[in-house]
Motif scaffolding. Structure first.
Motif, PDB file in Angstrom:
ATOM      1  N   MET A 144       0.839  -1.212   0.000  1.00  0.00           N
ATOM      2  CA  MET A 144       0.000   0.000   0.000  1.00  0.00           C
ATOM      3  C   MET A 144       0.872   1.259   0.000  1.00  0.00           C
ATOM      4  N   GLN A 145       2.002   1.199   0.710  1.00  0.00           N
ATOM      5  CA  GLN A 145       2.879   2.386   0.779  1.00  0.00           C
ATOM      6  C   GLN A 145       3.505   2.673  -0.591  1.00  0.00           C
ATOM      7  N   LYS A 146       3.587   1.624  -1.436  1.00  0.00           N
ATOM      8  CA  LYS A 146       4.223   1.819  -2.753  1.00  0.00           C
ATOM      9  C   LYS A 146       3.266   2.427  -3.779  1.00  0.00           C
ATOM     10  N   MET A 147       1.971   2.444  -3.484  1.00  0.00           N
ATOM     11  CA  MET A 147       0.985   2.869  -4.502  1.00  0.00           C
ATOM     12  C   MET A 147       0.866   4.388  -4.543  1.00  0.00           C
ATOM     13  N   ARG A 148       1.992   5.049  -4.753  1.00  0.00           N
ATOM     14  CA  ARG A 148       1.984   6.515  -4.654  1.00  0.00           C
ATOM     15  C   ARG A 148       1.242   7.171  -5.806  1.00  0.00           C
ATOM     16  N   TYR A 149       1.455   6.640  -7.020  1.00  0.00           N
ATOM     17  CA  TYR A 149       0.782   7.284  -8.154  1.00  0.00           C
ATOM     18  C   TYR A 149      -0.727   7.036  -8.082  1.00  0.00           C
ATOM     19  N   SER A 150      -1.120   5.814  -7.670  1.00  0.00           N
ATOM     20  CA  SER A 150      -2.561   5.520  -7.543  1.00  0.00           C
ATOM     21  C   SER A 150      -3.200   6.472  -6.539  1.00  0.00           C
ATOM     22  N   TRP A 151      -2.497   6.718  -5.435  1.00  0.00           N
ATOM     23  CA  TRP A 151      -3.064   7.614  -4.417  1.00  0.00           C
ATOM     24  C   TRP A 151      -3.082   9.053  -4.922  1.00  0.00           C
ATOM     25  N   ALA A 152      -2.077   9.423  -5.715  1.00  0.00           N
ATOM     26  CA  ALA A 152      -2.083  10.767  -6.306  1.00  0.00           C
ATOM     27  C   ALA A 152      -3.300  10.906  -7.233  1.00  0.00           C
ATOM     28  N   ALA A 153      -3.600   9.858  -8.013  1.00  0.00           N
ATOM     29  CA  ALA A 153      -4.755   9.908  -8.924  1.00  0.00           C
ATOM     30  C   ALA A 153      -6.062   9.953  -8.122  1.00  0.00           C
ATOM     31  N   ALA A 154      -6.133   9.177  -7.047  1.00  0.00           N
ATOM     32  CA  ALA A 154      -7.342   9.193  -6.205  1.00  0.00           C
ATOM     33  C   ALA A 154      -7.513  10.571  -5.560  1.00  0.00           C
ATOM     34  N   ASN A 155      -6.408  11.168  -5.119  1.00  0.00           N
ATOM     35  CA  ASN A 155      -6.477  12.506  -4.528  1.00  0.00           C
ATOM     36  C   ASN A 155      -6.969  13.528  -5.541  1.00  0.00           C
ATOM     37  N   GLU A 156      -6.474  13.400  -6.769  1.00  0.00           N
ATOM     38  CA  GLU A 156      -6.885  14.349  -7.800  1.00  0.00           C
ATOM     39  C   GLU A 156      -8.392  14.189  -8.100  1.00  0.00           C
ATOM     40  N   ALA A 157      -8.867  12.930  -8.063  1.00  0.00           N
ATOM     41  CA  ALA A 157     -10.316  12.710  -8.255  1.00  0.00           C
ATOM     42  C   ALA A 157     -11.089  13.350  -7.095  1.00  0.00           C
ATOM     43  N   MET A 158     -10.557  13.225  -5.865  1.00  0.00           N
ATOM     44  CA  MET A 158     -11.255  13.821  -4.707  1.00  0.00           C
ATOM     45  C   MET A 158     -11.121  15.341  -4.691  1.00  0.00           C
ATOM     46  N   ARG A 159     -10.095  15.858  -5.360  1.00  0.00           N
ATOM     47  CA  ARG A 159      -9.996  17.326  -5.461  1.00  0.00           C
ATOM     48  C   ARG A 159     -11.105  17.841  -6.374  1.00  0.00           C
ATOM     49  N   LEU A 160     -11.286  17.149  -7.518  1.00  0.00           N
ATOM     50  CA  LEU A 160     -12.269  17.619  -8.492  1.00  0.00           C
ATOM     51  C   LEU A 160     -13.712  17.298  -8.083  1.00  0.00           C
ATOM     52  N   ALA A 161     -13.906  16.185  -7.406  1.00  0.00           N
ATOM     53  CA  ALA A 161     -15.260  15.808  -6.984  1.00  0.00           C
ATOM     54  C   ALA A 161     -15.207  15.388  -5.514  1.00  0.00           C
ATOM     55  N   PRO A 162     -15.019  16.353  -4.603  1.00  0.00           N
ATOM     56  CA  PRO A 162     -14.871  15.982  -3.189  1.00  0.00           C
ATOM     57  C   PRO A 162     -16.126  15.284  -2.659  1.00  0.00           C
ATOM     58  N   PRO A 163     -15.957  14.117  -2.006  1.00  0.00           N
ATOM     59  CA  PRO A 163     -17.126  13.407  -1.484  1.00  0.00           C
ATOM     60  C   PRO A 163     -17.934  14.244  -0.488  1.00  0.00           C
ATOM     61  N   MET A 164     -17.243  15.052   0.333  1.00  0.00           N
ATOM     62  CA  MET A 164     -17.981  15.925   1.255  1.00  0.00           C
ATOM     63  C   MET A 164     -17.747  17.377   0.846  1.00  0.00           C
ATOM     64  N   GLN A 165     -18.782  18.172   0.903  1.00  0.00           N
ATOM     65  CA  GLN A 165     -18.683  19.550   0.395  1.00  0.00           C
ATOM     66  C   GLN A 165     -18.095  20.523   1.405  1.00  0.00           C
TER      67      GLN A 165
END
Ligand code: HEM
Length: 172
Positions: free
Chosen positions: A18-39
């Protein structure tokens, strides 16, 4: 896929993986930046203060009557969306770009899908694992296509794909 290749057929993900999945987490963060689950969320001002020309009065807040307070006396509601779309913190804010989360990443308190300060989401790390494990397994097992490539999001108040995000899955 590098993690998959390094594993046996039924070997499960480990904490180290899990610690190695840096790019996946960066992509997930970018998705949460554009469509934040909580407003956003409410806050209580402990003292009177002025921010960006607005006077914020000291005051308490009862969540059950939060809307009455917000509209009648303007207490505090911090907004995830407007912070994430601020071009001072995110250049070309409309653009999907996971590299924003590489290197030093965004300015502190500019990326706030989980809130911030002492009331920050205590489920953050659990959510991270859930997202990464899900992503890992989908990428490992399938290629996919969206049925509606330009599907819009509606916010009610959680962001939801307007058509329910139908996809076509193709097993590898
Ligand atoms: C992507 C998933 C999630 C997002 C985006 C999210 C977001 C948030 C946000 C924005 C807050 C308000 C923080 C603040 O006011 O500063 C919050 C609070 C909270 N979240 Fe999450 N959350 C997520 C998943 C979870 C999970 C999985 C759990 C539990 C297992 C959880 C439990 C809580 C609790 C208990 C609070 C209230 C904390 C408090 O008021 O002290 N959340 N979350």
């Amino acid at each position: 896929m590098e993690i998959v290749k390094a594993k046996g057929p039924n070997e499960l993900l480990t904490w180290e993986d899990m610690q190695k999945m840096r790019y996946s987490w960066a992509a997930a963060n970018e998705a949460m930046r554009l469509a934040p689950p909580m407003q956003g969320n409410f806050r209580k001002a402990l003292s009177d203060f002025t921010y960006a020309g607005f006077h914020i009065p000291k005051g308490g807040m009862n969540l059950h009557i939060a809307y009455k307070y917000v509209f009648e006396s303007l207490h505090l509601y911090w907004s995830v969306n407007s912070t994430h779309m601020n071009p001072d913190y995110f250049l070309e804010p409309e653009k999907f770009d996971p590299s924003r989360f590489q290197g030093n990443g965004p300015t502190p308190y500019a990326f706030i899908p989980f809130g911030g300060g002492p009331r920050m989401c205590p489920g953050k790390e659990y959510a991270r694992f859930e997202i990464l494990v899900f992503l890992h397994n989908v990428v490992k097992k399938f290629k996919w296509e969206t049925v509606f490539p330009n599907e819009m999001m509606k916010v009610d108040p959680l962001p939801t794909p307007a058509e329910g995000l139908p996809i076509l899955l193709h097993p590898h």
